[in-house]
Write a protein that holds these residues in place. Structure first.
Motif, PDB file in Angstrom:
ATOM      1  N   SER A 141     -31.776  -5.621 -68.336  1.00  0.00           N
ATOM      2  CA  SER A 141     -31.459  -4.670 -67.269  1.00  0.00           C
ATOM      3  C   SER A 141     -30.820  -5.405 -66.096  1.00  0.00           C
ATOM      4  N   SER A 142     -30.034  -4.686 -65.342  1.00  0.00           N
ATOM      5  CA  SER A 142     -29.387  -5.248 -64.157  1.00  0.00           C
ATOM      6  C   SER A 142     -29.958  -4.601 -62.901  1.00  0.00           C
ATOM      7  N   TRP A 143     -29.944  -5.367 -61.782  1.00  0.00           N
ATOM      8  CA  TRP A 143     -30.435  -4.886 -60.495  1.00  0.00           C
ATOM      9  C   TRP A 143     -29.377  -5.145 -59.432  1.00  0.00           C
ATOM     10  N   LYS A 144     -29.698  -4.763 -58.214  1.00  0.00           N
ATOM     11  CA  LYS A 144     -28.758  -4.912 -57.097  1.00  0.00           C
ATOM     12  C   LYS A 144     -29.486  -5.457 -55.871  1.00  0.00           C
ATOM     13  N   THR A 191     -39.563  -6.908 -55.657  1.00  0.00           N
ATOM     14  CA  THR A 191     -38.501  -7.111 -54.672  1.00  0.00           C
ATOM     15  C   THR A 191     -38.962  -6.644 -53.305  1.00  0.00           C
ATOM     16  N   ASP A 215     -24.420  -6.809 -57.971  1.00  0.00           N
ATOM     17  CA  ASP A 215     -25.245  -6.674 -59.180  1.00  0.00           C
ATOM     18  C   ASP A 215     -25.657  -8.053 -59.676  1.00  0.00           C
ATOM     19  N   VAL A 251     -36.740 -11.826 -54.328  1.00  0.00           N
ATOM     20  CA  VAL A 251     -37.029 -11.433 -55.706  1.00  0.00           C
ATOM     21  C   VAL A 251     -38.059 -12.394 -56.284  1.00  0.00           C
TER      22      VAL A 251
END
Length: 339
Positions: A218-221, A252, A190, A230
């Protein structure tokens, strides 16, 4: 025309006096001319006056119609202005910069280990010499532990990395992680982005700063076994109270990593690249398209038209009354003279 009528009225008594003198001589010869004078000339004058009165009435109705249209425009203008006040329009502006304030990249690797971190330029990433082996860490990093802002019980470990700044040289940050053991069929790391790495460094309470960031952003992976690229873009939103919030939009792209190591491995490798998408900072704010000065100017013009129409209508009514009185006065004078 009124002056000509007055002159004609002043000339008629002399002619009528001569006609009266002729009555003593021969009354039968005077009756016909007097009949023609009494029937033909007043009827022509009456027809002209009637046409003038009809024209004045039509003109008055036109003025009233214009006044009704002006009143409707006033009502419509005020209604549109109130509607625009209730529904502001979103305005988007773009500001070009050559250097960004270096963002903060907060990564949550868990059991994974950071092997290497480098800054590259012009999208040129040289091939890895020893993938899966520790390499140079040339990025500014900090490690921080803080409690989860949503549970307030779980401790979280974050690795904060300074992001790219120079957008003209297409600066990017390339990170490599290694995970030796995992009890899942798939694994991912994350991460979240916040606007300023310098604010994090200068913050006296870094744990609280990270809790606020996790609550706001917000969080991404990114997954193992791939090279994740990214591309970030910055969006600033101005609120109604004057405050400004910052968020990131990202594109992404994922490319499969072909593991060319000789022996089959059970460990997993993570590769991620962070880069700015473009040199434009997007600013979003709500604006009210209704301009009060334009509305005031329009209302002034409409009210001036209303007053002018009312003045015209008043003058028309006075003129009609004056013409009617003159006509009645002339008719009475002719009737009295004949009698």
């Amino acid at each position: 025309q009124l002056s000509e009528d007055v002159e004609r009225a002043s000339e008629n008594p002399a002619e009528e006096r001569e006609g009266g003198m002729e009555v003593h001589e021969d009354s039968s010869s005077v009756i016909l001319p007097d009949g023609e004078l009494g029937t033909t000339t007043p009827s022509l004058r009456f027809s002209k006056t009637c046409l003038k009165n009809v024209f004045s009435v039509i003109l008055l109705f036109i003025y009233l119609l214009l006044m009704a249209v002006a009143v409707f425009l006033v009502y419509q203008t005020i209604s549109d202005f109130r509607e625009k006040l209730k529904h502001p329009v979103m305005s988007v502006t773009y500001k070009e910069v050559s250097l960004y304030d270096a963002p903060g990249i907060a990564l949550y690797p868990g059991k994974a280990r950071l092997l290497s971190c480098k800054h590259h330029y012009y999208d040129h990433i040289p091939p890895l010499i020893n993938p899966g082996q520790p390499g140079a860490i040339e990025c500014t990093t900090q490690r921080i532990n803080y409690t989860d802002p949503f549970t307030n019980q779980t401790m979280k470990y974050a690795l904060v990395v300074q992001g790219p700044r120079d957008v003209k040289k297409r600066e990017l940050v390339f990170l490599q992680f290694h995970l030796n053991e995992t009890d899942q069929d798939f694994s991912a790391i994350d991460y979240l982005l916040f606007s300023s790495f310098q604010e994090f460094v200068s913050s006296p309470e870094k744990a609280k700063f990270m809790k606020d960031c996790e609550s706001s952003y917000s969080s991404w992976k990114f997954s193992a076994g791939f090279r994740t690229w990214v591309k970030m873009s910055l969006v600033k939103t101005k609120e109604e109270d004057g405050s400004e919030t910052v968020e990131f939009k990202q594109e992404t792209s994922v490319v499969n990593y072909i593991d060319q190591r000789t022996k089959p491995r059970s460990d997993q490798l993570f590769f991620v690249v962070f880069e700015w998408k473009d040199p434009f900072i997007q600013t979003v704010q709500d604006i009210i398209t209704a301009n009060p000065w334009n509305m005031i100017a329009l209302l002034c013009g409409i009210f001036l038209a209303l007053f002018k129409a009312a003045d015209f209508a008043k003058l028309s009514v006075k003129w009609m009354i004056k013409i009617r009185r003159r006509h009645l006065k002339r008719t009475r004078q002719v009737t009295n003279h004949i009698s």
